[in-house]
Structures are given as C-alpha cells and as structure tokens.
Design a protein around this motif. Structure first.
Motif, mmCIF file in Angstrom:
data_model
loop_
_atom_site.group_PDB
_atom_site.id
_atom_site.type_symbol
_atom_site.label_atom_id
_atom_site.label_comp_id
_atom_site.label_asym_id
_atom_site.label_seq_id
_atom_site.Cartn_x
_atom_site.Cartn_y
_atom_site.Cartn_z
ATOM 1 N N LYS A 70 14.575 -6.744 -9.661
ATOM 2 C CA LYS A 70 15.840 -7.239 -9.504
ATOM 3 C C LYS A 70 15.694 -8.878 -8.764
ATOM 4 C CE LYS A 70 18.496 -3.099 -9.290
ATOM 5 N NZ LYS A 70 19.201 -1.936 -8.630
ATOM 6 N N GLU A 71 14.739 -8.840 -7.972
ATOM 7 C CA GLU A 71 14.336 -10.165 -7.232
ATOM 8 C C GLU A 71 13.548 -10.876 -7.654
ATOM 9 O OE1 GLU A 71 14.977 -9.565 -3.015
ATOM 10 O OE2 GLU A 71 15.948 -7.800 -3.178
ATOM 11 N N GLY A 72 12.676 -10.669 -8.800
ATOM 12 C CA GLY A 72 11.655 -11.348 -9.200
ATOM 13 C C GLY A 72 10.423 -11.840 -8.518
ATOM 14 N N VAL A 73 10.138 -10.924 -7.521
ATOM 15 C CA VAL A 73 8.858 -11.034 -6.662
ATOM 16 C C VAL A 73 7.831 -10.642 -7.351
ATOM 17 C CG1 VAL A 73 7.905 -10.555 -4.401
ATOM 18 C CG2 VAL A 73 10.524 -10.681 -4.727
ATOM 19 N N THR A 74 6.716 -11.222 -7.327
ATOM 20 C CA THR A 74 5.521 -10.885 -7.988
ATOM 21 C C THR A 74 4.662 -10.110 -6.918
ATOM 22 O OG1 THR A 74 5.365 -12.809 -9.262
ATOM 23 C CG2 THR A 74 3.209 -11.505 -9.114
ATOM 24 N N ILE A 75 4.176 -8.967 -7.183
ATOM 25 C CA ILE A 75 3.628 -8.027 -6.255
ATOM 26 C C ILE A 75 2.188 -7.703 -6.543
ATOM 27 C CG2 ILE A 75 3.734 -5.820 -4.817
ATOM 28 C CD1 ILE A 75 6.624 -5.560 -5.245
ATOM 29 N N LEU A 76 1.360 -7.945 -5.686
ATOM 30 C CA LEU A 76 -0.021 -7.742 -6.073
ATOM 31 C C LEU A 76 -0.506 -6.612 -5.138
ATOM 32 C CD1 LEU A 76 -2.199 -10.727 -5.757
ATOM 33 C CD2 LEU A 76 -1.475 -9.410 -7.848
ATOM 34 N N LEU A 77 -0.743 -5.383 -5.614
ATOM 35 C CA LEU A 77 -0.832 -4.010 -4.608
ATOM 36 C C LEU A 77 -2.227 -3.424 -4.949
ATOM 37 C CD1 LEU A 77 0.452 -1.646 -3.509
ATOM 38 C CD2 LEU A 77 1.132 -0.912 -6.000
ATOM 39 N N SER A 78 -2.994 -3.167 -3.770
ATOM 40 C CA SER A 78 -3.882 -2.294 -3.852
ATOM 41 C C SER A 78 -3.621 -0.795 -3.102
ATOM 42 C CB SER A 78 -5.306 -2.881 -3.250
ATOM 43 O OG SER A 78 -5.494 -2.493 -1.828
ATOM 44 N N LEU B 56 5.681 -14.266 -3.566
ATOM 45 C CA LEU B 56 4.386 -13.566 -3.913
ATOM 46 C C LEU B 56 4.341 -12.418 -2.649
ATOM 47 C CD1 LEU B 56 1.685 -12.535 -5.499
ATOM 48 C CD2 LEU B 56 0.494 -14.463 -4.423
ATOM 49 N N LEU B 57 4.124 -11.288 -2.976
ATOM 50 C CA LEU B 57 3.857 -10.243 -2.147
ATOM 51 C C LEU B 57 2.604 -9.587 -2.372
ATOM 52 C CD1 LEU B 57 5.402 -8.842 0.483
ATOM 53 C CD2 LEU B 57 6.093 -7.202 -1.279
ATOM 54 N N ILE B 58 1.672 -9.517 -1.363
ATOM 55 C CA ILE B 58 0.182 -8.986 -1.320
ATOM 56 C C ILE B 58 0.330 -8.000 -0.604
ATOM 57 C CG2 ILE B 58 -2.073 -9.264 -0.814
ATOM 58 C CD1 ILE B 58 -1.785 -12.304 -1.524
ATOM 59 N N GLY C 42 4.083 -13.402 1.046
ATOM 60 C CA GLY C 42 4.407 -12.251 2.017
ATOM 61 C C GLY C 42 3.117 -11.431 1.950
ATOM 62 N N ALA C 43 2.520 -10.911 2.987
ATOM 63 C CA ALA C 43 1.376 -10.031 2.926
ATOM 64 C C ALA C 43 1.142 -9.146 3.958
ATOM 65 C CB ALA C 43 -0.006 -11.060 3.062
ATOM 66 N N MET C 44 0.691 -7.924 3.807
ATOM 67 C CA MET C 44 0.286 -6.945 4.695
ATOM 68 C C MET C 44 -1.021 -6.326 4.319
ATOM 69 S SD MET C 44 2.108 -3.393 5.725
ATOM 70 C CE MET C 44 1.374 -2.411 4.193
ATOM 71 N N ILE C 45 -2.117 -6.938 5.046
ATOM 72 C CA ILE C 45 -3.668 -6.496 4.823
ATOM 73 C C ILE C 45 -3.941 -5.521 5.879
ATOM 74 C CG2 ILE C 45 -5.978 -7.308 4.738
ATOM 75 C CD1 ILE C 45 -3.967 -8.645 2.653
ATOM 76 N N GLU C 46 -4.501 -4.632 5.204
ATOM 77 C CA GLU C 46 -5.008 -3.306 5.945
ATOM 78 C C GLU C 46 -3.710 -2.705 7.028
ATOM 79 O OE1 GLU C 46 -9.848 -4.392 5.593
ATOM 80 O OE2 GLU C 46 -8.787 -4.588 7.645
#
Lengths: 271, 272
Positions: B156-164, B128-130, B56-60
């Motif tokens: 709790k849900e084990g999601v890997t999050i990439l965050l800027s 994976l969440l970006i 899943g992603a949210m860019i800009e």
C-alpha cells in the motif's frame, strides 16, 4: 542537516539529567553556595574586613575554568556527551540518519555551548555573591571601565581551555570506544598541566616553549587579558600572550581535526 | 557476487551465520566500507547522508539510550532525520507500543525493543527499509503483526523492504524474492514462486486411487492415499478438467512441497 543533528543532540542531552547537572551545573552552583555561606559566616561573626572589587570577583569566578578540580566536572560532562554512544552502542542508530561529520560537530557545538553557559553562570555567581556581601555590609568597589574587556578575556581563555579538554575527551573516546579511558586520561592531562604550572613557577623564568602546554597557554593568556601579575612585579608580555593564543587555537584545531578524521573512518560494526 | 534488487516488494536475504548478510546491510548503510567493489542504493552511494535519510534500518538487536522513553527516542530520531511533525504516536500504535510510549527503554523486553526498532526505522517515511532479523525475540502474535505490517508497507505504501531472517517459513510467507548467500557468494536469487516451481507438486485425492493412477499414467506417483503429479500451476486447470471429464471423482486437489527451507538447504549444501 547540521541543525538537525544539533537539535537531536540537544534534545537527548537535556534528558540526560545526571551528566547535565554534574558536568555543567554543579560547578557554578557549588561556587555560588560556597561563597554565599562564606559571606554569611564572615558577615555574622564580624564586619567584613576587606573591600570587595566587583569586577575582580567576577573575573576570578570566570578564571575558575582553569582550576583542575573544577575541570574534573567539565570532563565528566564531556565524557557523558562524547562517550555515551559507545557505552550504549547507539552509533548504529544514529549514523544512518545524518552524516558522521554533523553528528560529531553537533556534540562539539553542544559541549561548547554548555561550557559557555556554565562559565556565564560562574561569572553570575561571582556577581551575586559580591552583591550579597554588599547587602551584609561589605564595602564593594564598582568595576572599572576595563571590566567588560577583562571579563570577556578571562571567560574566553577559560572557555578555550575547557573546549580543548572536551576535544581531548572526544579524541580519546573515539580511540578507546569507552567511558573510563577518556575520563582518566583527561583528568590526568588536566592535573599534569596544573603540576607543570606549579613546578615552572614564575613565567618570567620560563622559556617560551611552555606555551606548547595548553594549560600554561591559557593561564598566561588569562593573566595578560586581566592584567594579573604572573610573578611579583612581573606582568604577562603581549607577544608571548599572542603566541599562547595561537598555540591554544592550534591545539583546538588539531584535536578537532584528529577526532573528526578518525571518527569518519571508524568501523562502527563493533562499538 | 553481483546482485541487483528491484524496487518495490519484500526482498529476502538468506544465509547461514557468517554468510555475509549483516555485512551486506552494513555496507548499504555506510557502517562499514567494502574492501573491494561497490554498492549503489536508491541510485546513489551509501556515504551520501542525504540518501541515507531515505533509508530506514534495524540491524541486529536494537540499542537505545536508556534514559529516553520510547516516545522520546522516536522524537529524537525524527529530529536527527530532519522530519518535522513526525507521527510518533501513530508509529507507536502501529507497532503495538501505544501503551508503553512513556516508559524508559531500558525497562523494555527484547520483543518491545524490536517493535520500537521497527518504528524507529519507519519514523522518517523511508523508501527503503532494511530489517535484520526483525521478529527475533517476538511472540507469535507479534510475528504475525509484523508480517502484516511489512506486507502493508510494501503493497500500500510502496516501500521496498530488505529482510533477513532465519525463520524461512516467515520469509516464504512475506517475501516476493529472495537471495541466498553462502560463504560470501550468491547461491541463488529470484522470485520465490519461480525458485520453488520445480519442487511443487499437485496432490490429488480421488474416490479411487487406482483409477486416478491409471488415468495419469507416468505422470502420477502414489503418495499414501493420494497421488502426486508434477505439473505446473498454469497446466493444473487443464489437467483437472481432463480428469473430471474423464470420469475421475476428485475429492481434493492441493499444492504440496515447494518449501523454501528445502530449497535453501539444497543451495547452501551445493555452495558448501
């Protein structure tokens, strides 16, 4: 995955009411209303002088897909489908969720389906106005045994021509990343072909090369399928009609492939 | 650069404008192709559409179809992702848009669009969440809510999050690890607590500062009315016990320094 893309595109387009109405509903609706008004005007002022042929009325309605004035509306519908994501910068929202090939194919499939439905509505409009005229007292001839074939042929030729225009819009939309460019380019393309058809005149005097122009090919193919005269006393030839059909398919294949290849490699960081 | 991001937790990507953060995310999402090298995401290539469905992603700043409502936007994206019976209402509620689901998106404020973008990124239950600047344009309450949501998703849900984010305080609060980009290179990478370990100091406040300084000797430096001691967290209990049993009356002991902002500026400055 393709089914998901088609479902999402359908869901979206059905909520884009402006583009949906003007692109695919306005033409059959206006044709129906115009014919009904004409039948009513003639019917109330004098008995309808001519006998109407049910089959001919339907086939003529289906052939309106080749009319450049009506093609403008289909072009507008195609622009709303193929240019929208560039206009709203929403490709970045969609491309992570499905493949680019499926996303573009879904748009083509939906445009083809809407165009087909619109042509069917045009045919229905031709049938309805004939029945209405009959109710007002006109003499209506029943369709002949070849009616299903000629109706199918006319609709297929029109559908191929409109599909080609839609793919042209798709290609220009990808290249230009805009809405105005594809709109003007496609309208110019449609009218240029209509002018070429007028200038070339009787196909019997034209060399076979005119089949390269998709509008000419569609017109010739439609004439062959419906047995219509292309010039006084002159009918379309089977061999040339087959060539026209091949050229149409070739154009459709070329435009679809070019659009897909360009879109696959396009940088979507700027839309 | 070479970078390996472990699964699980919240991973921060930091860098100045133009450092390459957004480019990196776009390559991960197959929005652009790298001119050299490659990226493997969740064990596969970003060009694999099936794999991208797990991201899943949210860019800009998110962009949406203006004629769709928030609810319709999520429903459409769920269909596109092949998600059956997507919990649209649940995600609207989790991002605080339960009362705005029926409004067309072009009426939304920037903060509301950011919230919808996060819901859209989560609608497919990704592994994976970006998130690129996810709290940009949000009010402080919204920022706090999003921070809590990210920690909940990771823990709790084990999601890997990439965050800027440019809000380094926010990154320090929510991330477990960070990578600092500078001019397309990797300036620093690792767990935040370890990266900042050298900066952290224990500040002690005692009844008698002089007695405390005398007990600490060279280990302590005066800091206003207190004393700063360079000691690791694992050694702190021993030190405190030593001081207390040695007769020092401690009033307060707390960790100071260890700010990500300071570390980041040092790294970016070195890379420059």
């Amino acid at each position: 995955m393709l089914a998901d893309a088609v479902a999402a595109e359908t869901y979206k387009v059905l909520r884009q009411r402006g583009g949906l109405f003007w692109g695919f509903c306005a033409v059959p609706l206006s044709v129906l209303l115009f014919n009904l008004m004409l039948d009513t005007w003639i019917g109330t002022r004098s008995p309808l002088p001519l006998a109407l042929d049910f089959g001919q009325q339907v086939v003529r309605s289906l052939a309106l897909g080749g009319n450049p004035i009506f093609q403008i509306f289909f072009i507008a519908g195609a622009v709303s489908i193929f240019s929208g994501e560039y206009r709203w910068e929403t490709w970045r929202l969609l491309t992570p969720r499905n493949s680019r090939a499926n996303l573009m194919a879904a748009k083509v499939i939906l445009y083809a389906a809407l165009t087909g439905l619109s042509l069917a509505a045009l045919g229905a409009a031709g049938a309805l106005h004939t029945l209405y005229a009959a109710a007002l007292g006109a003499r209506v001839a029943l369709p002949g045994v070849d009616f299903p074939l000629t109706a199918l042929g006319s609709s297929l030729a029109s559908w191929a021509e409109l599909l080609l225009l839609g793919l042209f819009v798709a290609l220009v939309a990808i290249l230009s990343r805009a809405m105005i460019g594809p709109l003007i380019a496609a309208i110019s393309f449609a009218f240029a072909q209509a002018m070429a058809l007028l200038i070339l005149g009787a196909a019997s005097a034209a060399p076979h090369w005119f089949a390269v122009f998709p509008g000419m090919s569609a017109w010739y193919l439609r004439a062959w399928m419906t047995g219509t005269e292309i010039a006084p006393g002159i009918f379309a030839q089977t061999a040339l009609a087959a060539l026209c059909g091949l050229f149409l398919l070739g154009w459709i294949g070329f435009l679809a492939t070019a659009a897909l290849l360009l879109f696959q490699r396009q940088d979507l960081t700027r839309e | 650069m070479s970078l390996a991001i472990p699964r699980g937790g919240v991973y921060g990507i930091l860098g100045a404008n133009g450092a390459g953060k957004s480019t990196f995310f776009r390559i991960c999402l197959d929005l652009i192709r790298p001119t050299d090298g490659g990226v493997s995401v969740l064990g596969g290539a970003p060009s694999d559409a099936g794999l991208r469905r797990r991201i899943g992603a949210m860019i800009e700043t998110p962009r949406y179809h203006p004629f769709l409502t928030a609810r319709e936007t999520l429903a459409m994206l769920a269909r596109l992702s092949g998600v059956k019976d997507a919990p649209v209402e649940r995600w609207l509620a989790r991002v605080g848009l339960e009362n705005a689901g029926g409004r067309r998106v072009h009426h939304f404020s920037v903060g509301m669009k950011q919230r919808l973008g996060i819901a859209a990124a989560l609608i497919g239950a990704p592994e994976l969440l970006i998130l690129d600047e996810p709290t940009s344009g949000m009010d402080p309450v919204g920022i706090q809510e999003m921070r809590a949501l990210m920690r909940e998703l990771a823990e709790k849900e084990g999601v890997t999050i990439l965050l800027s984010s440019h809000l380094l305080d926010e990154v320090q609060r929510v991330c477990d690890r960070v990578a600092i980009f500078a001019r397309g290179r990797l300036a620093a990478e690792g767990r935040i607590d370890l990266l900042l370990a050298g900066q952290e100091k224990l500040r002690l406040l005692a009844v008698s500062q002089a007695a405390l300084l005398a007990k600490l000797g060279a280990r302590g430096t005066p800091d206003g009315d207190g004393v700063l001691v360079a000691v690791g967290r694992s050694e702190a209990p021993v030190l405190l016990r030593e001081l207390i049993t040695g007769g020092i009356d401690l009033i307060e002991a707390r960790w100071v320094g260890g700010r990500l902002e300071q570390f980041y500026l040092e790294q970016v400055g070195h890379a420059g």
